[in-house]
Design an enzyme around this catalytic site. Structure first.
Site, mmCIF file in Angstrom:
data_model
loop_
_atom_site.group_PDB
_atom_site.id
_atom_site.type_symbol
_atom_site.label_atom_id
_atom_site.label_comp_id
_atom_site.label_asym_id
_atom_site.label_seq_id
_atom_site.Cartn_x
_atom_site.Cartn_y
_atom_site.Cartn_z
ATOM 1 N N ALA A 108 0.824 -1.208 0.000
ATOM 2 C CA ALA A 108 0.000 0.000 0.000
ATOM 3 C C ALA A 108 0.856 1.255 0.000
ATOM 4 C CB ALA A 108 -0.917 -0.011 1.227
ATOM 5 N N ASP A 109 1.992 1.211 0.698
ATOM 6 C CA ASP A 109 2.870 2.380 0.747
ATOM 7 C C ASP A 109 3.443 2.694 -0.633
ATOM 8 O OD1 ASP A 109 4.316 -0.032 0.853
ATOM 9 O OD2 ASP A 109 5.943 0.829 2.027
#
Length: 256
Positions: A108-109
């Site tokens: 997600a980062d």
């Protein structure tokens, strides 16, 4: 106002946006086990210290690479901020199409970094994040996540040295006065910092070579990114809040 939270392996970075303006940022350690009540009290106190009332928050969004903290954190956001937190993951609208072999494996980062870099700087762009791992992600001119490279971060490399070699000490990660080190600490610093610079320059060179993209913009972020970006011409931009910006943009894309 919205609350954006980037949950990394070591630290949790939290930002508050009013429109496109970043009003406040603060950090807390991810590795410290906390209950939802502890997260809630800490977050609301940090907000209050910066003059922000929790009632002013209209929403929240979280990108996490640490699944173990999510139950407590998400519960805290619901109970203490009154928001329904959005979690970045498969199915989240980002505007970036993943064309790698296993799209669900992209963290997600990395996705929110890609979103911010493409929206702010255009494509093609290579996004470097100097975190626990050092990542290099290629977003092409069509806004597609085309490739990603993952290497050990500087801090991981440092810890490997002093935990695995009995006579090597724990050190501060910074650039020594000279690469021609004459004692242990500066010797380790030289190897870590100049080694990371060399790795960075070589990987950027190879990405440009194999992709055939000559006009590739290189954008860096992450805690130790400023140190490396200042020592090489291979990086065009250092953006310390790239991940938080990505979270804000993803929230706006999904709020309806």
């Amino acid at each position: 106002m919205i609350l954006v939270i980037d949950v990394g392996n070591i630290n949790m970075t939290i930002g508050v946006y009013e429109g496109k303006t970043l009003r406040a940022t603060f950090r807390m350690m991810t590795r410290t086990p906390r209950t939802s009540d502890e997260y809630g009290v800490l977050i609301t106190q940090l907000l209050a210290d910066r003059g922000i009332k929790k009632e002013a928050l209209e929403g929240s969004i979280v990108a996490s690479v640490v699944p173990d903290v999510m139950h407590s954190l998400m519960g805290a956001l619901v109970r203490y901020t009154g928001t329904r937190p959005m979690k970045v993951g498969p199915g989240t609208k980002t505007g970036i199409r993943i064309i790698t072999e296993d799209p669900r494996a992209i963290g997600a980062d990395r996705m929110v970094d890609a979103v911010a870099a493409y929206e702010k700087y255009g494509g093609p762009v290579l996004v470097l994040d100097f975190g626990t791992a050092t990542t290099y992600d290629l977003i092409n001119e069509r806004g597609e996540f085309a490739a990603g490279i993952t290497a050990p971060g500087i801090r991981i490399s440092s810890e490997a040295l002093w935990t695995q070699a009995a006579k090597l000490p724990k050190i501060e990660i910074r650039k020594p006065k000279s690469i021609l080190a004459q004692e242990t600490i500066s010797s380790m610093q030289a190897g870590l910092v100049y080694g990371q610079i060399g790795q960075t320059e070589y990987i950027i060179k190879k990405v440009k070579e194999e992709s055939g993209i000559g006009n590739l913009k290189v954008v860096a972020t992450g805690g130790l990114g400023r140190l490396i970006a200042g020592e090489t011409d291979s990086i065009d931009v250092y953006d310390s809040v790239l991940t938080l910006e990505g979270l804000r943009i993803v929230y706006e894309k999904n709020r309806k």
